[in-house]
Design a protein around this motif. Structure first.
Motif, PDB file in Angstrom:
ATOM      1  N   GLU A   8      -5.125  60.796  50.423  1.00 35.92           N
ATOM      2  CA  GLU A   8      -6.553  61.034  50.592  1.00 35.92           C
ATOM      3  C   GLU A   8      -6.757  62.528  50.667  1.00 35.92           C
ATOM      4  O   GLU A   8      -6.231  63.196  51.537  1.00 35.92           O
ATOM      5  N   ASP A  34      -9.274  64.430  51.407  1.00 38.95           N
ATOM      6  CA  ASP A  34     -10.070  65.075  52.455  1.00 38.95           C
ATOM      7  C   ASP A  34      -9.221  65.251  53.693  1.00 38.95           C
ATOM      8  O   ASP A  34      -9.269  64.453  54.611  1.00 38.95           O
ATOM      9  N   THR A  55     -10.004  54.386  53.848  1.00 40.86           N
ATOM     10  CA  THR A  55      -9.570  55.742  53.546  1.00 40.86           C
ATOM     11  C   THR A  55      -8.380  56.122  54.417  1.00 40.86           C
ATOM     12  O   THR A  55      -8.120  55.459  55.422  1.00 40.86           O
ATOM     13  N   THR A  56      -7.684  57.149  54.003  1.00 38.69           N
ATOM     14  CA  THR A  56      -6.581  57.691  54.803  1.00 38.69           C
ATOM     15  C   THR A  56      -6.789  59.194  54.919  1.00 38.69           C
ATOM     16  O   THR A  56      -7.053  59.865  53.924  1.00 38.69           O
ATOM     17  N   VAL A  57      -6.703  59.686  56.124  1.00 38.85           N
ATOM     18  CA  VAL A  57      -6.893  61.114  56.352  1.00 38.85           C
ATOM     19  C   VAL A  57      -5.657  61.667  57.050  1.00 38.85           C
ATOM     20  O   VAL A  57      -5.156  61.050  57.990  1.00 38.85           O
ATOM     21  N   PRO A  75     -14.965  61.865  56.309  1.00 39.90           N
ATOM     22  CA  PRO A  75     -16.284  62.003  55.674  1.00 39.90           C
ATOM     23  C   PRO A  75     -17.208  60.846  56.039  1.00 39.90           C
ATOM     24  O   PRO A  75     -16.787  59.697  56.117  1.00 39.90           O
ATOM     25  N   HIS A 121     -17.577  57.311  54.329  1.00 41.04           N
ATOM     26  CA  HIS A 121     -16.636  56.207  54.562  1.00 41.04           C
ATOM     27  C   HIS A 121     -16.993  55.415  55.822  1.00 41.04           C
ATOM     28  O   HIS A 121     -16.343  54.416  56.127  1.00 41.04           O
TER      29      HIS A 121
END
Lengths: 187, 266
Positions: A105, A107, B214-216, B232, B235
């Protein structure tokens, strides 16, 4: 010896690089550099990483061509894409400890976003000018579609605009942006 | 991949927005490596989407946003303002400096007519001093609005924060995050043992159906043992999520904790 003004076909490029022609190598870089960089930027959203990926990609491509590892010059674009993606995967794996690009990802805590990677001064100004030609509801549509990523049906319902019209608004805004950006960046 | 397929499938837009399947993505990349037109369109689309997102994040495309003004128009307003102010000031100073001084006879005559008291006479050089220095009470014309704009931007960009704690039981209401409409992101935080061996951390978000959202990835923990991740806002729709935090070291991933999260938008 070819000059940079001559446009060589992929076949000619491959043949000359195999023969050790340094100028042909430079022409190969000139021909595909922007595409490699854009691909890297699309995958990893970091200008620094994209530049590293580009440098490593061309090192490997030229080495492979010198060693005659390309079966057919027609597949040169696909060959370069393959090497680009391999380089990107290795970079991502090494730097961010993920197994695949799909797991990655971009971000990362606010760093390396698409916006930071793709924006330059002219882009922001071109959009301002293009957006000034749109009605408020049309600007809201762009926000809902590209930023909030709402489906078109929902946007059409919320704004009271037909779905077919949304496509027109999008295409008009994009076309306007393209023309303005081109004018701004004309050498 | 043909141009007709690219046009019918909105491939360029979907490529930029990462909506293509991996094989479609690869096919389009191979196409634009050989096609100048599609490459140019892909670049334009990427810039356009990036610019729209940034403008949206800044609030330029909000419902109650002011009408955007083409950038070149902004150049004229302050320039004209400055030019006008400079002209007026120059004219005033010029009049004060170059006006014909009255003769003593004229002064005496006017004084005789007005019969002023001695205390009311103002020296000419005092007039010039008063005219030249701006009133200290009046602020610069554009100063307050500019500062206010900056404060507004800062407020918009301040992301809400939630400290995640593991669920304690069936009666526990879970971690709650209220996401303002103009928030561009939210910060998830967990506390871990100080001195943890992990070099970085991953926050994986799953929706209520356990589908990955998502993956952060986050860097090292702070000296106080706090790990943060910036997610963000796009999401984080209303609803329940599962957040898994993993520690990363030497290519290994270790599950540190799982957290329930409820997102609400006012």
């Amino acid at each position: 010896m070819p000059t940079s003004l001559e446009i060589l076909s992929n076949q000619e490029l491959v043949t000359r690089i195999r023969q050790g022609d340094a100028e042909a190598e430079a022409m190969l870089y000139e021909k595909f550099s922007a595409r490699v960089y854009f691909t890297a930027l699309s995958e990893i959203h970091s200008k620094e990483d994209a530049e590293d990926a580009r440098a490593e990609t061309f090192l490997r491509v030229i080495q492979a061509l010198r060693q005659d590892k390309l079966r057919s010059a027609d597949s040169l674009p696909a060959f370069i894409v393959g090497i680009t993606l391999n380089v990107i995967r290795e970079l991502v794996r090494q730097k961010y400890r993920v197994d695949s690009l799909e797991d990655y990802e971009y971000d990362i805590a606010g760093d390396g976003s698409l916006e930071q990677a793709m924006l330059d001064a002219e882009t922001g100004r071109a959009l301002e000018e293009a957006a000034s030609q749109l009605k408020p509801r049309e600007r809201q549509f762009l926000r809902m579609y590209f930023y909030e990523e709402l489906p078109k049906e929902e946007i059409a319902r919320k704004l009271g605009i037909k779905e077919e019209r949304l496509r027109l608004i999008k295409s008009r805004a994009l076309q306007s942006f393209r023309e303005i950006y081109k004018k701004m960046t004309k050498p | 991949m043909t141009h007709q397929e690219i046009k019918d499938g909105e491939i360029i837009e979907r490529y930029v927005r990462r909506q293509l399947a991996p094989d479609e993505r690869r096919a389009f990349q191979e196409h634009y490596f050989a096609c100048d037109e599609c490459f140019e369109q892909a670049q334009t689309m990427a810039r356009f989407v990036a610019a729209v997102r940034q403008a949206s994040r800044k609030g330029s495309f909000a419902e109650n946003a002011a009408e955007p003004v083409a950038w070149w128009k902004n150049l004229f307003t302050p320039a004209i303002g400055f030019a006008a102010a400079a002209l007026i000031l120059a004219a005033t100073l010029g009049w004060l400096v170059f006006r014909q001084p009255s003769t003593p006879r004229e002064d005496f005559a006017s004084q005789q007519q007005q019969s002023p008291s001695p205390n009311q006479t103002i020296a000419p050089d005092q007039n010039i001093a008063q005219a030249a220095s701006p009133s200290p009470e009046k602020p610069e014309k554009n100063e307050r609005p500019k500062l206010q704009d900056q404060r507004d931007l800062l407020a918009q960009n301040r992301a809400p924060v939630v400290l995640l704690e593991s669920s304690r039981g069936a009666g526990d209401s879970g971690n709650q995050l209220t996401l303002p409409a103009n928030a561009s992101s939210a910060i998830l935080r967990i506390e871990i043992e100080p001195g943890s061996p992990f070099t970085s951390f991953q926050f994986q978000l799953f929706d209520s159906a356990r589908r990955p959202v998502t993956t952060v990835t986050s860097g090292k923990a702070s000296s106080r043992g706090v790990v943060s991740a910036n997610v963000p806002a796009r999401h984080l729709q209303n609803g329940k999520y599962l957040v898994k935090c993993l520690g990363l070291k030497d290519g290994q991933r270790v599950l540190i904790g799982e957290y329930d999260l409820i997102v609400r938008q006012p």
